[in-house]
Design an enzyme around this catalytic site. Structure first.
Site, PDB file in Angstrom:
ATOM      1  N   GLY A 107      34.456  27.048  46.903  1.00 48.55           N
ATOM      2  CA  GLY A 107      33.041  26.993  46.548  1.00 48.55           C
ATOM      3  C   GLY A 107      32.061  26.995  47.684  1.00 48.55           C
ATOM      4  O   GLY A 107      30.883  27.312  47.484  1.00 48.55           O
ATOM      5  N   GLU A 133      40.340  24.514  48.555  1.00 50.97           N
ATOM      6  CA  GLU A 133      40.805  25.890  48.325  1.00 50.97           C
ATOM      7  C   GLU A 133      39.710  26.874  48.718  1.00 50.97           C
ATOM      8  O   GLU A 133      39.223  27.637  47.880  1.00 50.97           O
ATOM      9  CB  GLU A 133      41.160  26.066  46.838  1.00 50.97           C
ATOM     10  CG  GLU A 133      42.286  25.171  46.377  1.00 50.97           C
ATOM     11  CD  GLU A 133      42.354  25.063  44.854  1.00 50.97           C
ATOM     12  OE1 GLU A 133      41.482  25.605  44.148  1.00 50.97           O
ATOM     13  OE2 GLU A 133      43.291  24.420  44.366  1.00 50.97           O
ATOM     14  N   GLY A 178      37.854  30.082  49.864  1.00 48.34           N
ATOM     15  CA  GLY A 178      38.141  31.514  49.911  1.00 48.34           C
ATOM     16  C   GLY A 178      37.055  32.202  50.714  1.00 48.34           C
ATOM     17  O   GLY A 178      37.223  32.522  51.889  1.00 48.34           O
ATOM     18  N   ARG A 210      30.824  43.672  44.016  1.00 47.82           N
ATOM     19  CA  ARG A 210      29.911  42.517  43.965  1.00 47.82           C
ATOM     20  C   ARG A 210      28.457  42.871  43.643  1.00 47.82           C
ATOM     21  O   ARG A 210      27.840  42.200  42.822  1.00 47.82           O
ATOM     22  CB  ARG A 210      29.987  41.702  45.268  1.00 47.82           C
ATOM     23  CG  ARG A 210      31.402  41.223  45.615  1.00 47.82           C
ATOM     24  CD  ARG A 210      31.445  40.150  46.684  1.00 47.82           C
ATOM     25  NE  ARG A 210      30.892  38.909  46.193  1.00 47.82           N
ATOM     26  CZ  ARG A 210      29.708  38.459  46.461  1.00 47.82           C
ATOM     27  NH1 ARG A 210      28.920  39.121  47.276  1.00 47.82           N
ATOM     28  NH2 ARG A 210      29.274  37.349  45.926  1.00 47.82           N
ATOM     29  N   TYR A 217      27.382  41.092  40.238  1.00 52.47           N
ATOM     30  CA  TYR A 217      26.597  39.853  40.357  1.00 52.47           C
ATOM     31  C   TYR A 217      25.198  40.096  40.917  1.00 52.47           C
ATOM     32  O   TYR A 217      24.510  39.142  41.267  1.00 52.47           O
ATOM     33  CB  TYR A 217      27.282  38.861  41.323  1.00 52.47           C
ATOM     34  CG  TYR A 217      28.757  38.705  41.150  1.00 52.47           C
ATOM     35  CD1 TYR A 217      29.285  38.114  40.003  1.00 52.47           C
ATOM     36  CD2 TYR A 217      29.647  39.139  42.126  1.00 52.47           C
ATOM     37  CE1 TYR A 217      30.654  37.966  39.852  1.00 52.47           C
ATOM     38  CE2 TYR A 217      31.013  38.991  41.982  1.00 52.47           C
ATOM     39  CZ  TYR A 217      31.504  38.406  40.834  1.00 52.47           C
ATOM     40  OH  TYR A 217      32.860  38.262  40.693  1.00 52.47           O
ATOM     41  N   CYS A 272      29.913  57.367  38.403  1.00 52.05           N
ATOM     42  CA  CYS A 272      28.972  57.761  37.361  1.00 52.05           C
ATOM     43  C   CYS A 272      28.521  56.561  36.545  1.00 52.05           C
ATOM     44  O   CYS A 272      28.899  56.407  35.375  1.00 52.05           O
ATOM     45  CB  CYS A 272      29.598  58.839  36.487  1.00 52.05           C
ATOM     46  SG  CYS A 272      30.050  60.259  37.482  1.00 52.05           S
TER      47      CYS A 272
HETATM   48  N1  LLP Z   1      39.802  27.627  43.670  1.00 55.01           N
HETATM   49  C1  LLP Z   1      39.660  28.079  42.405  1.00 55.01           C
HETATM   50  C2  LLP Z   1      40.367  27.400  41.328  1.00 55.01           C
HETATM   51  C3  LLP Z   1      38.842  29.199  42.157  1.00 55.01           C
HETATM   52  O1  LLP Z   1      38.696  29.638  40.914  1.00 55.01           O
HETATM   53  C4  LLP Z   1      38.187  29.847  43.226  1.00 55.01           C
HETATM   54  C5  LLP Z   1      37.349  31.017  42.997  1.00 55.01           C
HETATM   55  C6  LLP Z   1      38.376  29.338  44.520  1.00 55.01           C
HETATM   56  C7  LLP Z   1      39.190  28.217  44.699  1.00 55.01           C
HETATM   57  C8  LLP Z   1      37.744  29.951  45.728  1.00 55.01           C
HETATM   58  O2  LLP Z   1      36.363  29.859  45.688  1.00 55.01           O
HETATM   59  P1  LLP Z   1      35.463  30.284  46.959  1.00 55.01           P
HETATM   60  O3  LLP Z   1      35.742  29.309  48.079  1.00 55.01           O
HETATM   61  O4  LLP Z   1      35.826  31.653  47.348  1.00 55.01           O
HETATM   62  O5  LLP Z   1      34.065  30.187  46.454  1.00 55.01           O
HETATM   63  N2  LLP Z   1      34.410  37.289  42.668  1.00 55.01           N
HETATM   64  C9  LLP Z   1      33.361  36.321  42.943  1.00 55.01           C
HETATM   65  C10 LLP Z   1      33.922  34.958  43.254  1.00 55.01           C
HETATM   66  C11 LLP Z   1      34.782  34.418  42.150  1.00 55.01           C
HETATM   67  C12 LLP Z   1      35.453  33.137  42.525  1.00 55.01           C
HETATM   68  C13 LLP Z   1      36.488  32.745  41.531  1.00 55.01           C
HETATM   69  N3  LLP Z   1      37.193  31.568  41.852  1.00 55.01           N
HETATM   70  C14 LLP Z   1      32.480  36.850  44.066  1.00 55.01           C
HETATM   71  O6  LLP Z   1      32.688  37.970  44.517  1.00 55.01           O
HETATM   72  O7  LLP Z   1      31.514  36.190  44.460  1.00 55.01           O
END
Ligand code: LLP
Length: 397
Positions: A236, A271, A273, A310, A314, A339
């Protein structure tokens, strides 16, 4: 990010982008290894004793995974495919966290057999499935309860997963019953709780709410007799997608330590990302055609929502820079080749006035959820990926 202009030509981790494009057809993603390593180390410095499990869904390029595994990180996986990628990259099972609201039986079996760090239960209904899988193998599974605390955090509605009504996580009124079911199952061991708050959070106030929810749930479960030893805060942590500095894990660490003071012993897990890899990647596309119409300059490039979903999904804004910088700059609308009217990468982008077919553009901050969400729409090949900066060559200035 190790991205800068060397004599008006864009360089990533010291390599000029045109030199990369000589060897690789566009569109492609280029990732800076030093940038990924720096971020992994910054997260580690903020949380020296925590499990930092990279959310593999953000980027599944094997060299990046290997680099993160080598940094000592763990990994968060949500499918059997992600499980196999993680294991092949060198993440040991005790550093693999398994998430997902619809985990396949095959994933559960692999995770239990190998001894995953934690299977984060998304529903009361998942408990008997994990019990059955563990019993069939004569194993014990470490599980955590993914609590949906019903938080209204500030992010795009598509990225809210811990809000009331969301299909993710165990709703508050079922949490104690799930803890009880875990306690009664000899095949399960309660590892802790999990509270992924949603993605792309920038406001400290949102984290205050998440930390307060964690404190409340640790207290409630412990006073009901359930030994919670780990809090997994999920991912997050956002990035600004601009020149403005990103929120830092060190500040989050302060908030968490303040908010959880007195609750020890508690192990923390995360976690992340996006925060680890978004800044490390650029998507390189080539201009196919420049069209003047409706008073606008439309720059059509060879990778759009197929390569980077993205903006279309979004309304995300990514900076787009010319690979060869020159004056004067004029506004342009950068569109993809698909398209769909939503296949617009960005509007009002200042780009060289003489931009022409064949020129290269870089779409910034695309190391997370770029290639991993790419698709074959309109029968286009998936974008290639490459890692630069392995041996840290000097900038070719
Ligand atoms: N843990 C869980 C259970 C999750 O569902 C997610 C992301 C993360 C960790 C990692 O979150 P982060 O640190 O990356 O915010 N496709 C979207 C983002 C979707 C995230 C889904 N879950 C985008 O391009 O912004």
């Amino acid at each position: 990010m190790t991205l800068r202009y060397c004599h008006h030509t864009l360089c990533i981790a010291g390599r000029s982008v045109p030199s990369l494009a000589e060897k690789q057809d566009t569109p492609f993603y280029a990732y800076s290894l030093p940038s990924v390593q720096e971020r992994a180390r910054a997260f580690r410095r903020a949380f020296p004793n925590a499990l930092i499990a990279f959310a593999l869904k953000a980027n599944r390029y094997p060299p990046i995974l290997r680099a993160l595994a080598a940094e000592g990180l763990g990994v968060d996986v949500v499918s059997l495919g992600e499980w196999h990628l993680a294991r092949a990259a060198g993440f040991p099972p005790e550093r693999v966290v398994v998430n997902g609201n619809a985990k396949s039986d095959a994933l559960l079996q692999e995770a239990i057999a190998a001894g995953a760090q934690s299977i984060n239960l998304d529903a009361a209904e998942e408990v008997p499935r994990v019990v059955a899988a563990a019993r069939a193998m004569g194993k014990t599974a470490a599980v955590a309860i993914r609590i949906n605390p019903g938080l209204d955090v500030h992010t795009h509605p598509h990225l809210q997963v811990a809000a009331q009504g969301s299909h993710f996580g165990v709703p508050p009124e079922q949490v104690l019953a799930v803890a009880q079911a875990i306690a009664e199952a000899p095949e399960l061991r309660l590892a802790g709780i999990h509270l992924h708050p949603g993605s792309q959070l920038l406001a400290a106030a949102d984290w205050e709410a998440v930390v307060a929810a964690a404190r409340e749930w640790v207290g409630r479960l412990r006073s009901a007799g359930f030994p919670v030893q780990q809090v997994n805060f999920g991912g997050g942590l956002g990035i600004t997608y601009t020149n403005a500095p990103d929120p830092q894990p060190a500040a989050l660490a302060e908030q968490i330590h303040r908010g959880l003071a007195g609750l020890a012993p508690l192990r923390l897990a995360f976690e992340p990302g996006r925060w680890l890899v978004a800044r490390a990647g650029v998507l390189v596309v080539r201009v196919v055609q420049v069209k003047h119409a409706w008073g606008q300059r439309f720059v059509a490039v060879d990778g759009g929502m197929n390569a980077l979903l993205r903006p279309a999904l979004y309304g995300a804004r990514h900076r787009i820079w010319p690979v060869r910088r020159r004056e004067p700059a004029r506004p342009a609308t950068v569109v993809g080749p698909n398209c769909e009217s939503t296949d617009v990468l960005a509007r009002d982008v200042p780009l060289p006035a003489d931009l022409a077919a064949g020129d290269l553009l870089a779409v910034l901050d695309t190391g997370a959820y770029g290639a991993s969400m790419a698709n074959a729409y309109n029968a286009r090949p998936l974008p290639a990926e490459m890692l630069v900066g392995e041996s840290l060559p000097p900038a070719d200035v």
